[in-house]
Motif scaffolding. Structure first.
Motif, short mmCIF file in Angstrom:
data_model
loop_
_atom_site.label_atom_id
_atom_site.label_comp_id
_atom_site.label_asym_id
_atom_site.label_seq_id
_atom_site.Cartn_x
_atom_site.Cartn_y
_atom_site.Cartn_z
N UNK A 122 0.82 -1.21 0.00
CA UNK A 122 0.00 0.00 0.00
C UNK A 122 0.85 1.26 0.00
N UNK A 123 0.57 2.17 -0.94
CA UNK A 123 1.27 3.46 -0.98
C UNK A 123 0.34 4.56 -1.50
N UNK A 124 -0.81 4.78 -0.85
CA UNK A 124 -1.78 5.74 -1.38
C UNK A 124 -1.74 7.12 -0.73
N UNK A 125 -0.89 7.34 0.27
CA UNK A 125 -0.94 8.55 1.08
C UNK A 125 -1.45 8.22 2.48
N UNK A 126 -0.99 9.00 3.45
CA UNK A 126 -1.22 8.66 4.86
C UNK A 126 -2.71 8.64 5.22
N UNK A 127 -3.48 9.61 4.75
CA UNK A 127 -4.90 9.66 5.13
C UNK A 127 -5.67 8.47 4.57
N UNK A 128 -5.39 8.10 3.35
CA UNK A 128 -6.05 6.95 2.74
C UNK A 128 -5.62 5.67 3.46
N UNK A 129 -4.34 5.59 3.78
CA UNK A 129 -3.84 4.42 4.49
C UNK A 129 -4.50 4.25 5.85
N UNK A 130 -4.70 5.36 6.55
CA UNK A 130 -5.34 5.29 7.87
C UNK A 130 -6.71 4.66 7.79
N UNK A 131 -7.38 4.83 6.67
CA UNK A 131 -8.73 4.29 6.50
C UNK A 131 -8.72 2.85 5.99
N UNK A 132 -7.87 2.58 4.98
CA UNK A 132 -8.00 1.31 4.27
C UNK A 132 -7.04 0.22 4.73
N UNK A 133 -5.90 0.57 5.32
CA UNK A 133 -5.01 -0.49 5.80
C UNK A 133 -5.66 -1.32 6.90
N UNK A 134 -6.32 -0.72 7.91
CA UNK A 134 -7.02 -1.56 8.90
C UNK A 134 -8.15 -2.39 8.28
N UNK B 107 1.68 4.73 9.91
CA UNK B 107 1.79 3.64 10.88
C UNK B 107 3.19 3.46 11.45
N UNK B 108 4.16 4.23 10.98
CA UNK B 108 5.56 3.91 11.29
C UNK B 108 5.90 3.94 12.77
N UNK B 109 5.35 4.88 13.49
CA UNK B 109 5.72 4.99 14.90
C UNK B 109 4.67 4.39 15.84
N UNK B 110 3.70 3.68 15.29
CA UNK B 110 2.74 2.95 16.11
C UNK B 110 3.49 1.82 16.81
N UNK B 111 3.45 1.74 18.14
CA UNK B 111 4.22 0.70 18.85
C UNK B 111 3.77 -0.72 18.53
#
Length: 340
Positions: free
Chosen positions: A71-83, A99-103
């Protein structure tokens, strides 16, 4: 038995490079699906030399049955569709910053911390680091194993492709405008990029660093060692493809140039080209389209007790994004994490 792969953001620079990389590396895929926003539905993207994929709508796609999402659509799109994709049972390898700094999300560079891929089980997501961080930690890992790094000072020279197709177009149009004496127009960058350098990538933070510089600090510590101190100055330069970095490293133990050379020669993902002569080093022009991190200009830093300086370059669309993501997928498969 092969895998079902979905590429999100398939029409962007990184998405297209992911498709190319999957084909070049003969990734064991039974099916590859290209996804993007509604405006790209029906667009054709290349997969290898002979195959063409029609882009499907990300918003309406059902991820059930997909094994891996790149996935490489941009951070806002990733926040919605990666989960959403992870909840459907896919493992998401996410190229965005979200998601990079999510523990609970591992941040992985396969040459550096391949064991971290196992952490995907917490959220079903693995993060791909920032492009400038990836090439630096690949170069630093062999040295850290040898002499333990205390502190890193890095100045980056980052190509406009790091800002996407819009960044590449802006450099081209401004360069053309200068030669034909047209007005210079800027939209993607804060200042003229043609025949210029801009010491500003991403937003400024309260402490005066930019977010890009912050990323290099915190991501290096998460991937390599939380004890390492990092300070970065990130600069956009008028180069189309390929990031360069001038890296100064201070160690806990003595280390010679010869020892560093020997460590790099054995290290995965590294190509050492260090000749103290004209053309005895690598520049972005030479690295574009290649996979390794190239290291040159290695020398002792006489201003500290145990110090080295070096120059490294890498194709930011390949090792800095697409290749690293595909290598993570390969590590998942190689480690038996997908249960097939």
């Amino acid at each position: 038995m092969g895998y079902r792969i979905a590429v999100v953001g398939a029409t962007g620079n990184v998405g297209r490079e992911i498709l190319t990389t999957l084909a070049e590396r003969n990734f064991p895929a039974d099916e590859v699906i290209a996804l993007a926003s509604e405006r790209s539905i029906g667009t054709e993207v290349s997969f290898g030399e002979d195959d063409v994929l029609k882009v499907l709508d990300l918003a309406s796609f059902d991820f059930r049955g997909i094994d891996i999402v790149l996935s490489s659509p941009g951070a806002k799109v990733s926040a919605q569709y990666s989960p959403k994709a992870a909840a459907a049972g896919a493992v998401v390898i996410d190229n965005t910053s979200h998601w990079r700094m999510d523990p609970d999300v591992p941040l992985v560079v396969p040459e550096v911390n391949p064991q971290a891929v196992a952490g995907f089980r917490k959220k079903g997501i693995i993060a791909n680091p920032n492009c400038s961080t990836i090439q630096m930690v690949v170069a630093l890992k062999p040295l850290h194993d040898l002499a333990t790094i205390r502190r890193v000072v890095v100045a980056t020279y980052q190509s406009v492709s790091g800002a996407g197709k819009e960044g590449m177009d802006e450099l081209f149009e401004q360069t053309r405008a200068i030669y034909v004496n047209d007005p210079i127009e800027k939209s993607k960058f804060t200042k003229q990029i043609a025949f210029n350098v801009i010491p500003h990538i991403d937003a400024f933070m309260d402490d005066g660093y930019t977010k890009e510089e912050w990323k290099m600090n915190v991501e290096t510590r998460k991937i390599l060692d939380p004890r390492i101190k990092v300070t970065a100055t990130c600069v956009r330069v008028p180069v189309f493809i390929g990031h360069s970095e001038a890296v100064n490293v201070e160690f806990e133990k003595p280390i010679t140039v010869e020892e560093a050379h020997a460590a790099w020669r054995k290290a995965p993902g590294v190509t050492l080209i260090d000749h103290r002569a004209n053309e005895g080093y690598v520049t972005p022009v030479e690295c574009a389209g290649d996979d390794p991190v190239f290291i040159s200009r290695v020398r002792e830093d006489f201003t500290v007790e145990n110090g080295l300086s070096f120059w490294c370059v890498s194709d930011n669309l390949r090792k800095g994004a697409a290749l690293n993501a595909v290598q993570i997928a390969e590590a998942l498969i190689g480690g038996g994490h997908l249960g097939k």
